[in-house]
Design a protein around this motif. Sequence first.
Motif, short mmCIF file in Angstrom:
data_model
loop_
_atom_site.label_atom_id
_atom_site.label_comp_id
_atom_site.label_asym_id
_atom_site.label_seq_id
_atom_site.Cartn_x
_atom_site.Cartn_y
_atom_site.Cartn_z
N SER A 160 46.30 6.89 -30.06
CA SER A 160 47.62 7.22 -29.51
C SER A 160 48.75 6.57 -30.31
CB SER A 160 47.69 6.79 -28.03
OG SER A 160 47.42 5.40 -27.88
N LYS A 205 51.43 9.75 -26.85
CA LYS A 205 50.59 10.94 -26.86
C LYS A 205 49.23 10.61 -27.45
CE LYS A 205 50.51 15.64 -28.84
NZ LYS A 205 51.25 16.60 -29.72
N TRP A 206 48.17 11.19 -26.85
CA TRP A 206 46.83 11.02 -27.41
C TRP A 206 46.55 12.14 -28.41
CZ3 TRP A 206 42.20 13.60 -28.00
CH2 TRP A 206 41.10 12.82 -28.37
N ARG A 324 44.43 6.63 -22.80
CA ARG A 324 44.88 8.02 -22.93
C ARG A 324 43.73 8.86 -23.48
NH1 ARG A 324 50.38 9.14 -22.77
NH2 ARG A 324 51.73 7.31 -22.65
#
Length: 492
Positions: A160, A205-206, A324
């Motif tokens: 991430s 965000k992954w 994530r």
Amino acid sequence: MITKNLARLALLAFAISTFAAEPAASPDQNRARTTRIENGLLPAVIVKGEPRPTMSISDRMAHYKVPGVSIAVINNGAIEWAAGYGVTEAGQSPPVTAETIFQAASISKPVFAMGALSLVEKRQLDLDEDVNLKLKSWKVPANEFTKEKKVTLRTLLNHSAGTTVHGFRGYGADEPVPSLLDVLDGRKPPANSDPVRVDTVPGTKWRYSGGGITIAQLLVMDVSGKPFPQFMRETVLDKLGMNQSTYEQPLPKDWTARAAAAHDRSGAIVKGRWHTYPEAAAAGLWTTPADLALFAIEIQNARAGKSNQVLSRTMTAEMLEPIRGGFGLGIESKGKGRSATFSHGGSNEGFRTQMFAYLETGQGAVVMTNGENGSPLIDEIMRGIAAEYGWPDYKVGERAIAKIDPKLYASYAGEYRTRNSSLNVAVEGDRLFVKADPLGPDRLELLPESETKFFVTAADVAFTFRKDESGKVTEIVVEPASASPVTAKRVN
């Protein structure tokens, strides 16, 4: 070597003693179990009312053009059995044994993560500080995405950090092998991948990134002051008794005689037998299923507070805690209680691998193949193991076939595309077929559940054809049982 073998035996004895829920299986019981699995591979879905298909490992290896397979099964917290099948090279006689080494591909990442986290426990690294503070030989280039949020070891291991480059294709026998700095800056030649850069705000965000793991590899090298293979051997491999494993890239000559060769989709040997991966943390581990099983057992034991060969119970728990994308630190982690699992797969040129284990029950398995078509074969093997050992995962689904008019099929035939792949639907007689790379190398028959919804037996996936207002089929919604639906638009 004698000392290493004694350490390995001691670790196995410790694993057996710490999980004594059931008596250890006898050799005859193990042989009976392996025979049932060898002849009891299972598809993802069976058709209601039809007999369960009989699938043997030898037949399915031939079907998928995979020359060699190696398996290790964990039960009661110990390696219950390990075995090899087929040959190390197509057309050659050397058999695959439990000691044959394969490229682990991306399973290199969780093993590496354990080594990196050991530096965190020693306070040589901090999970949440800017990695540029400790990187010496290269820096993550600053840009608009790193102004407020910095790249950290935590985000790198969790995928991430906003870093680019999903994976690496490796370097063939006739190609020069770049340095790690060449790879990170995407210098072509000798590198064959793009520069590793940050293009998303870190931590927001992954997105799977072998490039990010490669940054972490360099960080560990800069901090430890050691060549990467040496660091991993001293920090993880030797401590766990993984003496059939190495991160050396290229593979040393004295290891090559026991290495499986890579094979392409046609079953032909990859030129030079395999590719070299300087991105060793992301893809460069050579190992056996039994050695990876020792790694999995250590995670089980450390999380239970019964071992601390590399990491403490607290750090192991942090490694496994999902952040994530269903990932913790370097490893996929799902579920709670006795259904909690940790896993990772791998895909290098001509190799496919899978490690899957339960956190609390002392069960699991590792399967490694030397074929490009190995993934669907691995799934069939895992389902056979799951059925034999009573796992709650890798269950076989059951669906009923509906009676519909095959004349409808012509309106479904055509090419459909997603952003990353395509599906080809074709009619043959009164049957409908789909070809899609994510489902494996085969053309698969689409079986109707209704006039618009179909399924295949090779994967637990539903295909729903959608029509516009005029009644024309315009798209397919592909619905995997364990992932989000994907829509493929019709292009002809």
